[in-house]
Design an enzyme around this catalytic site. Structure first.
Site, PDB file in Angstrom:
ATOM      1  N   ASP A 101      -5.378  33.935  -6.351  1.00  0.00           N
ATOM      2  CA  ASP A 101      -5.839  32.590  -6.046  1.00  0.00           C
ATOM      3  C   ASP A 101      -4.674  31.704  -5.586  1.00  0.00           C
ATOM      4  OD1 ASP A 101      -8.379  33.313  -6.848  1.00  0.00           O
ATOM      5  OD2 ASP A 101      -8.104  32.562  -8.893  1.00  0.00           O
TER       6      ASP A 101
HETATM    7  N1  URA Z   1      -8.052  36.591 -11.597  1.00  0.00           N
HETATM    8  C1  URA Z   1      -8.177  35.279 -11.272  1.00  0.00           C
HETATM    9  O1  URA Z   1      -8.970  34.571 -11.841  1.00  0.00           O
HETATM   10  N2  URA Z   1      -7.376  34.805 -10.304  1.00  0.00           N
HETATM   11  C2  URA Z   1      -6.456  35.545  -9.662  1.00  0.00           C
HETATM   12  O2  URA Z   1      -5.739  35.035  -8.795  1.00  0.00           O
HETATM   13  C3  URA Z   1      -6.338  36.904 -10.018  1.00  0.00           C
HETATM   14  C4  URA Z   1      -7.157  37.400 -10.987  1.00  0.00           C
END
Ligand code: URA
Length: 237
Positions: A101
């Site tokens: 993310d």
């Molecule tokens: N899980 C999440 O919630 N975000 C990420 O970036 C990776 C795994």
């Protein structure tokens, strides 16, 4: 990175002994520079010439990046935000293997090797991904434990996971929890904690398979060694 004589020999051009003689004799160039030192190492993405002839070299490139927060895990962003590709100096068209993310930091691979990408992304590969999540309260250990057998997110149960509480800070009302998963569903870690009533306020991926972030600061990267690339191919057959 591997020794030049080894790369030349494994291309089938000549034996390792002969490659060493050619290097000493000044017949070998790496990226246009004559190399005479036998200790020199090169990577898969370097161009190597022997007696003016290009040694069969792959232009495959494998980068391990410590993604900072505030960078998007795509090749281009329509909103003009900085992407993981913007952080790498290369002439190759690299792309990230999977996503983190925008506000997640940590280990992400970039490559132009489609075959390896497919293997790593295939659900059967079951590669461990280790995250450290900062939670907005002092967690209850039994609730964290309940993540291990799977929780429902978006109507589907998550696979088995491992958890370890690293810290419970009662004064500041926060906790740090390590969680190991091998799936890669959208926002999976955040949604898993949400499913048990917690909010992730910071998330970092610390490990992917046998790879970690040792020696790197946020925004820095290194190339995988040939051995590491082979190992990745082997673990997800
Ligand atoms: N899980 C999440 O919630 N975000 C990420 O970036 C990776 C795994």
């Amino acid at each position: 990175m591997e020794r030049l004589q080894k790369i030349i020999a494994s291309s089938g051009y000549c034996s390792r002994r002969t490659a060493e003689k050619l290097i000493i004799a000044g017949k070998v160039k790496v990226n246009g520079v004559t190399i005479t030192d036998l200790g020199t190492k090169a990577s898969l993405s370097d161009t190597i010439l022997v007696n003016g002839k290009i040694i069969k070299q792959s232009n495959l490139e494998y980068v391990l990046l410590y993604k900072p927060r505030g960078v998007i895990s795509t090749v281009k962003d329509e909103k003009g935000r900085k992407t993981v590709v913007d952080l790498i100096e290369t002439n190759n068209r690299l792309y990230p293997v999977g996503r983190l993310d925008y506000d997640t930091s940590g280990l992400i691979l970039l490559t132009n090797d489609g075959a390896l990408t497919n293997k790593l992304m295939h659900p059967s590969s079951e590669i461990d991904k280790v995250y450290v999540a900062k939670i907005n309260e002092a967690v209850v250990p039994s609730k964290i434990k309940s993540l291990e057998n799977g929780v429902m997110i978006d109507g589907i149960k998550t696979a088995k996971a491992k958890t370890k509480i690293l810290k419970i800070d009662k004064k500041n009302n926060t906790s740090l929890v390590k969680i190991t998963i091998h799936e890669g569903r959208n926002h999976q870690v955040k949604k898993m904690f949400e499913a048990i009533g917690y909010k992730v306020i910071k998330l970092k991926r610390e490990e992917l398979a046998f790879l970690n972030l040792n020696g790197l600061k946020a925004g820095e990267y290194r190339h995988l060694t040939i051995k590491e690339v082979r190992k990745l191919y082997n673990i997800c057959q």
